[in-house]
Motif scaffolding. Structure first.
Motif, PDB file in Angstrom:
ATOM      1  N   ALA A 175      15.489 -12.780 109.837  1.00 36.95           N
ATOM      2  CA  ALA A 175      15.477 -13.781 110.916  1.00 36.95           C
ATOM      3  C   ALA A 175      14.364 -14.810 110.705  1.00 36.95           C
ATOM      4  O   ALA A 175      14.202 -15.317 109.598  1.00 36.95           O
ATOM      5  N   TRP A 176      13.596 -15.119 111.746  1.00 36.26           N
ATOM      6  CA  TRP A 176      12.586 -16.164 111.637  1.00 36.26           C
ATOM      7  C   TRP A 176      11.439 -15.777 110.711  1.00 36.26           C
ATOM      8  O   TRP A 176      10.742 -16.649 110.195  1.00 36.26           O
ATOM      9  N   VAL A 177      11.244 -14.499 110.449  1.00 37.78           N
ATOM     10  CA  VAL A 177      10.207 -14.080 109.489  1.00 37.78           C
ATOM     11  C   VAL A 177      10.605 -14.605 108.106  1.00 37.78           C
ATOM     12  O   VAL A 177       9.791 -15.201 107.393  1.00 37.78           O
ATOM     13  N   ARG A 178      11.870 -14.417 107.752  1.00 43.55           N
ATOM     14  CA  ARG A 178      12.386 -14.914 106.467  1.00 43.55           C
ATOM     15  C   ARG A 178      12.270 -16.438 106.406  1.00 43.55           C
ATOM     16  O   ARG A 178      11.882 -16.999 105.376  1.00 43.55           O
ATOM     17  N   GLU A 179      12.590 -17.104 107.503  1.00 41.59           N
ATOM     18  CA  GLU A 179      12.524 -18.570 107.524  1.00 41.59           C
ATOM     19  C   GLU A 179      11.105 -19.069 107.305  1.00 41.59           C
ATOM     20  O   GLU A 179      10.889 -20.040 106.577  1.00 41.59           O
ATOM     21  N   ARG A 180      10.125 -18.435 107.919  1.00 46.50           N
ATOM     22  CA  ARG A 180       8.729 -18.885 107.783  1.00 46.50           C
ATOM     23  C   ARG A 180       8.179 -18.611 106.389  1.00 46.50           C
ATOM     24  O   ARG A 180       7.429 -19.416 105.849  1.00 46.50           O
ATOM     25  N   ILE A 181       8.570 -17.476 105.811  1.00 46.58           N
ATOM     26  CA  ILE A 181       8.064 -17.131 104.479  1.00 46.58           C
ATOM     27  C   ILE A 181       8.869 -17.829 103.386  1.00 46.58           C
ATOM     28  O   ILE A 181       8.345 -18.163 102.334  1.00 46.58           O
ATOM     29  N   GLY A 182      10.152 -18.055 103.649  1.00 44.44           N
ATOM     30  CA  GLY A 182      10.987 -18.759 102.680  1.00 44.44           C
ATOM     31  C   GLY A 182      11.643 -17.844 101.652  1.00 44.44           C
ATOM     32  O   GLY A 182      12.197 -18.321 100.669  1.00 44.44           O
ATOM     33  N   LEU A 183      11.577 -16.547 101.877  1.00 47.26           N
ATOM     34  CA  LEU A 183      12.189 -15.569 100.967  1.00 47.26           C
ATOM     35  C   LEU A 183      12.888 -14.488 101.775  1.00 47.26           C
ATOM     36  O   LEU A 183      12.372 -14.062 102.800  1.00 47.26           O
ATOM     37  N   PRO A 184      14.033 -13.999 101.302  1.00 50.83           N
ATOM     38  CA  PRO A 184      14.662 -12.878 101.986  1.00 50.83           C
ATOM     39  C   PRO A 184      14.014 -11.545 101.620  1.00 50.83           C
ATOM     40  O   PRO A 184      14.005 -10.604 102.408  1.00 50.83           O
ATOM     41  N   ALA A 201       1.480 -14.055 112.399  1.00 47.35           N
ATOM     42  CA  ALA A 201       0.459 -14.474 113.363  1.00 47.35           C
ATOM     43  C   ALA A 201       0.453 -13.618 114.626  1.00 47.35           C
ATOM     44  O   ALA A 201      -0.597 -13.380 115.212  1.00 47.35           O
ATOM     45  N   ASP A 202       1.617 -13.150 115.049  1.00 42.94           N
ATOM     46  CA  ASP A 202       1.718 -12.362 116.284  1.00 42.94           C
ATOM     47  C   ASP A 202       2.481 -11.074 115.987  1.00 42.94           C
ATOM     48  O   ASP A 202       3.702 -11.030 116.082  1.00 42.94           O
ATOM     49  N   LEU A 203       1.758 -10.023 115.635  1.00 38.51           N
ATOM     50  CA  LEU A 203       2.402  -8.757 115.264  1.00 38.51           C
ATOM     51  C   LEU A 203       3.148  -8.116 116.429  1.00 38.51           C
ATOM     52  O   LEU A 203       4.077  -7.338 116.212  1.00 38.51           O
ATOM     53  N   SER A 204       2.786  -8.472 117.658  1.00 33.11           N
ATOM     54  CA  SER A 204       3.501  -7.905 118.805  1.00 33.11           C
ATOM     55  C   SER A 204       4.944  -8.418 118.860  1.00 33.11           C
ATOM     56  O   SER A 204       5.788  -7.844 119.534  1.00 33.11           O
ATOM     57  N   ALA A 205       5.223  -9.505 118.128  1.00 32.92           N
ATOM     58  CA  ALA A 205       6.572 -10.070 118.099  1.00 32.92           C
ATOM     59  C   ALA A 205       7.373  -9.552 116.907  1.00 32.92           C
ATOM     60  O   ALA A 205       8.444 -10.063 116.616  1.00 32.92           O
ATOM     61  N   ARG A 212       9.482   3.007  99.565  1.00 32.72           N
ATOM     62  CA  ARG A 212      10.068   2.080  98.598  1.00 32.72           C
ATOM     63  C   ARG A 212      10.367   0.715  99.201  1.00 32.72           C
ATOM     64  O   ARG A 212      10.337  -0.294  98.509  1.00 32.72           O
ATOM     65  N   GLU A 213      10.683   0.682 100.519  1.00 28.93           N
ATOM     66  CA  GLU A 213      11.065  -0.575 101.155  1.00 28.93           C
ATOM     67  C   GLU A 213      10.388  -0.727 102.509  1.00 28.93           C
ATOM     68  O   GLU A 213      10.398   0.194 103.317  1.00 28.93           O
ATOM     69  N   VAL A 214       9.818  -1.910 102.728  1.00 31.45           N
ATOM     70  CA  VAL A 214       9.222  -2.266 104.022  1.00 31.45           C
ATOM     71  C   VAL A 214       9.980  -3.489 104.526  1.00 31.45           C
ATOM     72  O   VAL A 214      10.093  -4.487 103.814  1.00 31.45           O
ATOM     73  N   ALA A 215      10.515  -3.398 105.740  1.00 26.61           N
ATOM     74  CA  ALA A 215      11.266  -4.515 106.317  1.00 26.61           C
ATOM     75  C   ALA A 215      10.577  -4.991 107.596  1.00 26.61           C
ATOM     76  O   ALA A 215      10.178  -4.183 108.430  1.00 26.61           O
ATOM     77  N   PHE A 216      10.447  -6.308 107.721  1.00 26.74           N
ATOM     78  CA  PHE A 216       9.858  -6.917 108.916  1.00 26.74           C
ATOM     79  C   PHE A 216      10.932  -7.738 109.615  1.00 26.74           C
ATOM     80  O   PHE A 216      11.662  -8.501 108.990  1.00 26.74           O
ATOM     81  N   PHE A 217      11.001  -7.605 110.947  1.00 22.31           N
ATOM     82  CA  PHE A 217      12.026  -8.294 111.718  1.00 22.31           C
ATOM     83  C   PHE A 217      11.603  -8.407 113.180  1.00 22.31           C
ATOM     84  O   PHE A 217      10.791  -7.621 113.654  1.00 22.31           O
ATOM     85  N   PRO A 218      12.150  -9.399 113.894  1.00 28.40           N
ATOM     86  CA  PRO A 218      11.864  -9.500 115.331  1.00 28.40           C
ATOM     87  C   PRO A 218      12.597  -8.388 116.082  1.00 28.40           C
ATOM     88  O   PRO A 218      13.551  -7.825 115.549  1.00 28.40           O
ATOM     89  N   PRO A 219      12.158  -8.090 117.293  1.00 32.28           N
ATOM     90  CA  PRO A 219      12.861  -7.059 118.084  1.00 32.28           C
ATOM     91  C   PRO A 219      14.332  -7.441 118.259  1.00 32.28           C
ATOM     92  O   PRO A 219      14.669  -8.607 118.384  1.00 32.28           O
ATOM     93  N   MET A 220      15.167  -6.439 118.272  1.00 31.75           N
ATOM     94  CA  MET A 220      16.592  -6.665 118.466  1.00 31.75           C
ATOM     95  C   MET A 220      16.860  -6.983 119.931  1.00 31.75           C
ATOM     96  O   MET A 220      16.231  -6.401 120.813  1.00 31.75           O
ATOM     97  N   THR A 221      17.811  -7.839 120.166  1.00 32.53           N
ATOM     98  CA  THR A 221      18.194  -8.152 121.533  1.00 32.53           C
ATOM     99  C   THR A 221      19.624  -7.679 121.762  1.00 32.53           C
ATOM    100  O   THR A 221      20.448  -7.689 120.840  1.00 32.53           O
ATOM    101  N   GLY A 222      19.892  -7.268 122.963  1.00 30.00           N
ATOM    102  CA  GLY A 222      21.246  -6.806 123.303  1.00 30.00           C
ATOM    103  C   GLY A 222      22.168  -7.984 123.528  1.00 30.00           C
ATOM    104  O   GLY A 222      21.754  -9.122 123.601  1.00 30.00           O
ATOM    105  N   GLY A 223      23.456  -7.688 123.643  1.00 29.59           N
ATOM    106  CA  GLY A 223      24.332  -8.804 123.886  1.00 29.59           C
ATOM    107  C   GLY A 223      25.721  -8.510 123.791  1.00 29.59           C
ATOM    108  O   GLY A 223      26.541  -7.850 123.713  1.00 29.59           O
TER     109      GLY A 223
END
Length: 82
Positions: A8-17, A47-51, A71-82
């Motif tokens: 999500a936006w983490v990938r967008e800010r860093i520029g890599l998947p 910048a905001d690890l709580s997010a 072997r793998e570390v993944a960073f992502f924003p909290p999931m939202t329902g919908g």
């Protein structure tokens, strides 16, 4: 060496998947500190690890978790329902 995956936006800010990272970090928090020290784009993404959530080898975890054997570390924003 650990595979780091960004979503999500983490990938967008860093520029890599994903990227392979050589690290001496013992915990997720230490890995984040190493990444922030690399370039401004990482500082912006972490910048905001709580997010952010983290998963180690596809298991939800926390930033204090050890990286030993991971072997793998993944960073992502909290999931939202919908």
């Amino acid at each position: 060496m650990v595979e780091v995956v960004y979503f999500a936006w983490v990938r967008e800010r860093i520029g890599l998947p994903r990227e392979r990272v050589e690290t001496r970090a013992a915990t997720v928090s230490e890995l984040v500190a190493e990444l922030i020290g690399r370039e401004e784009r990482y500082a912006a993404a972490f910048a905001d690890l709580s997010a952010l959530r983290v998963a180690l080898d596809q298991e939800l975890s926390d930033f204090a978790a050890p990286l030993a054997g991971v072997r793998e570390v993944a960073f992502f924003p909290p999931m939202t329902g919908g």
